[in-house]
Design an enzyme around this catalytic site. Structure first.
Site: not given
Lengths: 639, 228, 255
Positions: A43, A330
């Site tokens: 990306l 997380r």
């Protein structure tokens, strides 16, 4: 060493705008005289290469894959955040900034994070214009979902493959520039060194992975967009070939490495099933929106899950975190899973797993509805484990997923080596000690599309494009080529008894055991010793077959693992030096009575920046103090 | 006209030629079958011979029949070009192949060759004889005038007393059925006809067509053979 | 479980290759590539050259893994090789492993082939020409959900090349049509729709792929279930573009 982060003056919301105005511009006619080297075409790399070529620069782009479309950005499932506030639910650039800074446990630069939030809106526009098929409402507008515990719906998504669709968008932009001749693409070509001349990055040395040919490429700036280093743990959700080599070799040439110990452990992965396992598979965090996490209350309860009655189950996240429950961030979810497994309450054959149960959700919404939402994930789980999650609760366990640390860069994304830049996961800059869900895609694309095209001009404008040229005949290139060849020759000549994978697995086990989800000083010291032994073992006993002049996958791996071992040492050093718990770095000595992480803002609100001092030498720690002018440092509480 | 050459020599262009010629031949099959079914009428061949005379003398039909040959040749030659290209596209084959596609879709060339052999025999037997040699002349009376015609009916009837010829016809029609079962729907896909509402209908139609039409053709020789 | 493997070995593009027999003893929970990892570790220990094969994410999305397994690309299940598990094979079974075979995918070593032809087809037009920064607000482009979903189905292609490997003609029509359809179905793709179809098909032909005979093997074997309807759409676009596209006007931009 003086570290200048080049953060612009002025109010937070105006910094980037003012900075863009103050940056020097390169005359359009001069742009074609510069060559920019982009290493890695995921990306960040593909976005940067395409955008820079559109501006008129010549770009040479490198990927070790057979095609830029295979970069591991492709595997991101959940989505990409952007402060569009299309849902009218109270989102704003400031809120995205605030959530990201807080989620990173106050270990990131305010200015960088604010800029990230600011350009996030442009990313969505750009991706849509390229034809990225984001999810839509019947009215034709874009759909959003809430992700990773965010209290607003700001995540844009393309079913379970947002990463692939965004990468294909960036890849298509890159293809257009390859066709126009502004980008020269080198596939199956791995960067093995950065070349500096007079202290500036002037090129790279590469190995052609098909023919083995060692080559040099010169340019006016070098961009490392080479991703993260989670594979230091051997088992991770990273792709098999993801590696730290480009960043590490740059580090050895003088680039500072920041916060290497910040490792994100993702809570919802399919557990390890045996020693042969080559990698771990992530399942989207969105599963926690409807799944309930539990383990048996009793230690050593071996009954199958459907025979454990409700009152003998411990829904530990709901119990401990009343307000966030199963949706805690997380790091918190991962650490708690480890805690209950350490207590002996883990489930499944290895006892290193917890249940993620959809029975209540199915009862409430019906199997149909659950299948619409998570069908592909359930299928994937069944494919891998052979178990049907509609009938049996899933078994999950945390796994290494993302590395927040990376090369130190200033506000312009330039490392301390002039002309050497790091973008995306390869740098350290925006996520602090913990990355929020759906923010990795955002950062990679922000760096590539909307930051580097502006900031690189400032550096290039300071060079004379005609006279300030270095060719690959320069002695520094020859020297770097020779070093790469020597190392290759050495690896091939050891011909010992252990395979590269053997040693990589040994390293991974040490890293996971002592420098994984929870660390302590004593363990880290043991790890340091063990890694030293592995390193010695590697250079004495590794067996790399074949020759350089061929497609030699063992040789590729050997180069990468050699670097992982050295990086492992540094991660341990960094973890030892940071006497606090924050985000992806949990030091057992620094926790509250109920097991929550305890930050030490007074002493550790800095970015650790490690300087390489030569083979076998201890690295030197420099500190970039983090200054918070806009947010108040609070304890991250999800209770 | 360069663009036309480019378009027609591209792989898709050639496939379009295959599809269009194939679709024309499919239309021809319908007309041909309607005529042939006259053979089943128990009128001693009057209906059939009238049909044959009409076909042999109408200028429009004559033009179409020339086109018919052009399309048959197009279908054959373009397929040869494509087959050659396709075999070059995989110079080194697999040691072991476990196919997932239908047998007929993979063997259109073999099926086509069987149909070609049949076509040659068929043309030599009927069309060739009709054009080149003398047939018996029949006549019938209509509106008080005597009409002459080539007695194709008697020739046909005689020919289908040979069991091997009947067998060849039946086998060839089976080959045609398989050829059509793939070719019919494939042609529509090649010219780009696809829609969730209509494609299932076209597929169904293709399947029905590929059974009914060859069956119709096959019945005739069998019927005439049994009739004796 | 014990398996007999017959694997294509070829040291480089110019060498001649052959199927070589190997035996492995493995755990049925392994993935197919982990089974090959085990074999490679054993080979390396014995001092034999490990089998080269392409792979990366091992999650079924990067499209790097290939392998023609027992006569089918990616093996007996509709998935990528990395997501294929050994429990789908029987103890004692013989497994034949070959590389993708196509003139347009030249072999590099063992089971590794060069699929850069796919990239070159994309260079020819697999994009929307929009420079960074020139995009309108994302919600200014309204796209009906059904169209968007359909475009997504086409965009789900992972570029692995199984369609070419499965096709008896080594045709790349499914791959190319998936890209053309993805953009043809979206408003963003309209301005370049004709050019894209013409240029990508021309490049596909130049790469030496075979022609499509609509056998449908490509779609049956595609790990992402890309539909044959893409091929129809591409054909339509190509025919339409060939018949109606206008030559570019020579215009002077002025000084």
């Amino acid at each position: 060493m003086k570290l200048d982060s080049k953060i612009p003056e002025g109010p937070l919301a105006e910094k980037w705008t003012k900075h863009k105005f103050n940056l020097k511009l390169v005359n359009p006619a001069n742009k074609r005289k510069y060559t920019i080297i982009v290493v890695g075409t995921g990306l960040a790399g593909a976005a940067a290469a395409a955008s820079l070529a559109e501006l008129g620069y010549n770009v040479k782009a490198f990927s070790f894959h057979d095609s830029p479309r295979r970069a591991h950005s492709i595997a991101a499932q959940g989505g990409i955040n952007a402060a569009k506030n299309y849902q009218n639910d109270g989102d704003s650039v400031y809120r995205l900034f605030y959530d990201t800074i807080k989620g990173g446990d106050y270990r990131a630069r305010e200015a960088n994070v604010y800029r990230l939030a600011e350009v996030s809106v442009n990313i969505i526009d750009q991706a849509v214009a390229q034809g990225v098929p984001f999810a839509r409402e019947y009215g034709g507008t874009l759909a959003n979902r809430s992700f990773g515990g965010a209290q607003v719906s700001r995540t844009f998504y393309a079913r379970g493959q947002t990463g692939q669709q965004l990468l294909l968008g960036a890849y298509s932009a890159l293809n257009r520039q390859i066709a126009s001749g502004k980008v020269t693409m080198y596939t199956r070509t791995e960067m093995l060194d950065v070349v500096t001349v007079d202290g500036k990055a002037r090129g790279i040395v590469t190995r052609n992975l098909v023919t083995g040919k060692i080559e040099s490429h010169a340019g006016d700036a070098v961009l490392l967009c080479t991703g993260g280093y989670g594979n230091v743990f051997f088992l991770s959700t990273n792709a098999m070939n993801s590696n730290v080599t480009a960043a590490w070799r740059a580090h050895k040439k003088g680039a500072l490495f920041s916060n290497p110990c910040y490792t994100q452990i993702h809570p919802t992965c399919i557990p390890v099933s045996g020693d042969y396992q080559s990698k771990l598979t992530l399942m989207s965090e969105s599963l926690r929106n409807d799944g309930r996490v539990w383990v048996p209350k009793k230690v050593g309860d071996n009954r199958p899950p459907d025979q454990i009655p409700e009152d003998e189950r411990d829904y530990y996240l709901e119990r401990r975190y009343r307000s966030f429950g199963n949706l805690v961030p997380r790091d918190v979810a991962s650490r708690n899973a480890k805690m209950v497994c350490d207590e002996g309450r883990g489930v499944g054959p290895t006892k290193l797993a917890v249940y993620l149960d959809f029975a209540d959700a199915i009862k409430r919404d019906g199997e149909q509805k659950i299948s619409e939402k998570y069908g592909n994930l359930f299928d994937m789980y069944e494919k891998i484990t052979g178990e049907n999650p509609y009938k049996m609760p899933m078994r999950i366990y945390p796994a290494v997923h993302y590395t927040m640390g990376g090369l130190w860069v200033d506000y312009n994304l330039m490392t301390n080596i002039p002309g050497l830049y790091a973008l995306g996961e390869a740098n350290f800059s925006d996520h602090g000690a913990n990355r929020l869900g759906a923010s990795a895609l955002m950062q990679g694309l922000a760096d590539g599309y909307f930051v580097i095209p502006y900031t690189i001009g400032d550096y290039l404008a300071g060079m004379n494009p005609s006279t300030d040229k270095v060719s690959v005949d320069h002695p520094e290139f020859k020297k770097a080529e020779q070093e790469v060849m020597d190392m290759t020759k050495k690896l091939l000549s050891i011909n010992g008894t252990k395979t590269v994978d053997d040693l990589h697995k040994e390293l991974g086990k040490v890293m996971w055991e002592y420098c994984g989800m929870a660390r302590n000083a004593e363990g880290l010291k043991i790890a340091k010793q063990k890694i030293k032994e592995i390193k010695a073992d590697f250079w004495k006993n590794v067996r790399v077959l074949g020759k350089n002049e061929e497609l030699n996958q063992s040789l590729e791996k050997a180069h990468r693992v050699a670097d992982f071992i050295e990086l492992g040492e540094l991660m341990v050093d960094d973890a030892l030096a940071r006497n606090e718990s924050c985000g992806g770095h949990f030091r057992e000595e620094y926790q509250s009575e109920d097991g929550e992480a305890e930050r030490d803002d007074e002493h550790y609100a800095y970015v650790s920046c490690w300087e390489y001092k030569g083979p076998g030498q201890e690295e030197e720690l420099h500190k970039e103090e983090l200054i918070f002018e806009n947010v108040k440092l609070t304890k991250r509480s999800y209770k | 006209m360069n663009w036309l050459v480019n378009a027609l020599t591209s792989t898709i262009g050639r496939k379009v030629l295959m599809a269009l010629s194939g679709l024309f031949l499919i239309l021809f099959l319908v007309v041909h079958l309607v005529g042939n079914l006259q053979l089943l009428k128990s009128d001693g061949g009057i209906a059939f011979n009238t049909y044959a005379k009409f076909m042999g003398h109408n200028p429009l039909i004559q033009t179409v029949s020339i086109l018919n040959f052009v399309f048959i040749l197009t279908h054959i030659f373009v397929s040869l070009f494509l087959t050659l290209r396709n075999s070059k596209a995989r110079p080194h084959g697999y040691a072991y192949v476990n196919n997932s596609s239908t047998w007929s879709s993979r063997n259109m060339g073999i099926l086509g060759t069987i149909i070609l052999v049949f076509l040659v025999v068929h043309l030599v037997n009927f069309w060739g004889k009709m054009k080149l040699t003398d047939f018996g002349i029949g006549s019938y009376v209509e509106h008080d005038t005597t009409q002459d015609y080539l007695d194709l009916y008697t020739t046909t009837k005689a020919a289908f007393q040979d069991w091997w010829l009947v067998l060849l016809y039946v086998v060839s029609m089976i080959a045609l059925a398989f050829h059509l079962s793939h070719g019919f729907q494939s042609a529509f896909r090649t010219i780009g006809v696809n829609h969730p509402k209509y494609t299932p209908f076209l597929k169904g139609l293709g399947l029905a067509f590929s059974i009914i039409v060859p069956a119709g053709f096959a019945i005739i020789p069998v019927y005439m053979f049994l009739q004796g | 479980m014990k398996l007999n493997l017959k694997i294509w070995r070829q040291s480089d593009a110019s060498a001649s290759g052959k199927l070589v027999d190997y035996k492995v003893d493995i755990n049925p929970e392994m993935s197919f590539l982990e089974m090959l990892d085990v074999l490679n570790e054993e080979l390396a220990r014995k001092g034999e050259d490990p089998v080269a094969f392409d792979h990366d994410c091992r999650e079924g999305i990067c499209g790097a893994c290939s392998l023609y397994i027992n006569g089918r690309p990616h093996g007996p299940m509709q998935t990528t090789t990395c997501q294929l598990h050994m429990r789908h094979f029987k103890d004692g079974e013989t497994i034949i492993i070959e590389p993708w075979r196509a003139a347009a995918f030249p072999l590099l070593k063992d089971l590794v082939v060069d699929r850069s032809a796919f990239d070159r087809i994309n260079h020819a037009g697999g994009f929307v020409s929009v420079n960074t920064g020139s995009a309108p607000d994302a919600n200014e482009i309204l796209i009906p959900k059904t169209e968007s979903d359909e475009a997504f189905n086409s965009a789900a292609c992972i570029g692995c090349g199984a369609c070419v490997a499965a096709c008896k003609n080594a045709s790349a029509m499914l791959f190319v049509s998936a890209k053309i359809s993805h953009l043809a179905l979206l408003p963003q793709g309209q301005p370049e729709r004709e050019r894209r179809a013409e240029n990508m098909v021309a490049q596909m032909d130049a790469e030496g792929f075979g022609a499509c005979t609509n056998t449908g093997a490509c779609s049956i074997e595609c790990p992402k279930g890309i539909s044959m309807s893409n091929i129809a759409l591409m054909n339509r676009d190509f025919i339409f573009a060939s018949l109606t596209s206008k030559p570019e006007l020579k215009v002077s931009e002025g000084a």
